[in-house]
Motif scaffolding. Structure first.
Motif, PDB file in Angstrom:
ATOM      1  N   ASN A  16      39.932  40.178  28.997  1.00 44.69           N
ATOM      2  CA  ASN A  16      40.758  38.962  28.975  1.00 44.69           C
ATOM      3  C   ASN A  16      42.252  39.240  29.205  1.00 44.69           C
ATOM      4  OD1 ASN A  16      38.377  37.673  28.381  1.00 44.69           O
ATOM      5  ND2 ASN A  16      38.924  37.114  26.297  1.00 44.69           N
ATOM      6  N   GLU A  17      42.557  40.020  30.227  1.00 41.27           N
ATOM      7  CA  GLU A  17      43.960  40.309  30.543  1.00 41.27           C
ATOM      8  C   GLU A  17      44.551  39.195  31.414  1.00 41.27           C
ATOM      9  OE1 GLU A  17      45.835  44.289  32.207  1.00 41.27           O
ATOM     10  OE2 GLU A  17      45.070  43.038  33.842  1.00 41.27           O
ATOM     11  N   GLU A  18      45.709  38.682  31.015  1.00 43.03           N
ATOM     12  CA  GLU A  18      46.363  37.626  31.770  1.00 43.03           C
ATOM     13  C   GLU A  18      46.866  38.145  33.114  1.00 43.03           C
ATOM     14  OE1 GLU A  18      46.601  34.739  32.964  1.00 43.03           O
ATOM     15  OE2 GLU A  18      47.149  33.802  31.061  1.00 43.03           O
ATOM     16  N   ARG A  19      46.891  37.261  34.093  1.00 47.68           N
ATOM     17  CA  ARG A  19      47.371  37.628  35.423  1.00 47.68           C
ATOM     18  C   ARG A  19      48.874  37.939  35.386  1.00 47.68           C
ATOM     19  NH1 ARG A  19      43.561  38.022  39.865  1.00 47.68           N
ATOM     20  NH2 ARG A  19      41.716  36.889  39.125  1.00 47.68           N
ATOM     21  N   PRO A  20      49.301  38.949  36.158  1.00 51.56           N
ATOM     22  CA  PRO A  20      50.727  39.294  36.152  1.00 51.56           C
ATOM     23  C   PRO A  20      51.611  38.199  36.727  1.00 51.56           C
ATOM     24  CG  PRO A  20      49.558  40.482  37.900  1.00 51.56           C
ATOM     25  CD  PRO A  20      48.520  39.835  37.048  1.00 51.56           C
ATOM     26  N   CYS A  21      51.060  37.345  37.592  1.00 52.18           N
ATOM     27  CA  CYS A  21      51.866  36.264  38.162  1.00 52.18           C
ATOM     28  C   CYS A  21      52.269  35.248  37.096  1.00 52.18           C
ATOM     29  CB  CYS A  21      51.126  35.589  39.319  1.00 52.18           C
ATOM     30  SG  CYS A  21      49.336  35.425  39.124  1.00 52.18           S
TER      31      CYS A  21
END
Length: 202
Positions: free
Chosen positions: A81-86
């Motif tokens: 569940n890693e958030e997108r870097p954008c």
């Protein structure tokens, strides 16, 4: 240099390139995987006329192993569940393509995992194809950071997951599938024989 800093450097570089370069990467990152689909078909068609059932087995396993890797990548995504870097990296340039919606997690990169699996599976089927498939896989992985939708560590792990799991799948199942191919060639239905190819006479 941490992954966020490298992400900022790459996306800053992306915005400094000519518009045609950015457009090319936007198209490539969305549709580049279709090249592997064409290669799957080409390698299978070539293998049908080959005398060795193992050639057909490897050709059939290439897309199957790639599909397996995609499922594995999705399972990891749903766990990490890693958030997108954008959305998560402060001060980063805007992504060149729309940032995927919340819940479409970042780690690992599915595109990179698919590319890594396809690259090695096709190379195991036709070794000289590695000269094409490996650079294509690396370019796909880089494009995901370039357009701003993945961290560098997302694509690195995607490539590693795809290449390693894809290799294991092809090596593990080539023998059993080759035996099935040989059996089909000698006593299968017409459709099955057409799919596997009759092999070389004599």
């Amino acid at each position: 240099m941490d992954s966020s800093a490298l992400y900022r450097d790459i996306t800053d570089f992306a915005h400094s390139t000519p518009s045609w370069v950015r457009s090319a990467f936007e198209v490539w990152t969305e549709f580049g995987l279709l090249l592997f689909g064409l290669l799957f078909i080409s390698v299978w068609w070539r293998a049908r006329g080959h005398g060795d059932p193992r050639a057909v087995a490897r050709a059939v396993l290439a897309p199957l192993a790639t599909a397996l890797v995609y499922v594995a990548s999705e399972l990891v995504k749903s766990t990490v569940n890693e958030e997108r870097p954008c959305r998560a990296v402060a001060g980063a340039a805007a992504s060149l393509v729309p940032c995927p919606p919340y819940g479409d997690w970042s780690f690992p990169s599915n595109h990179s995992a698919i590319a890594g699996a396809a690259a090695v599976a096709l190379a195991l089927a036709v070794p000289r194809l590695a000269l094409l498939t490996v650079p294509v896989a690396l370019l796909m992985a880089f494009s995901r950071v370039f357009v701003g939708v993945h961290y560098p560590h997302d694509v690195a792990m995607g490539l590693l997951l795809g290449a390693s799991l894809g290799t294991l799948a092809v090596l593990a199942f080539t023998g059993p599938l080759a035996r099935v191919t040989a059996a089909v060639r000698t006593g299968g239905t017409p459709v099955a024989v057409w799919f596997t190819g009759p092999g070389r006479a004599g």
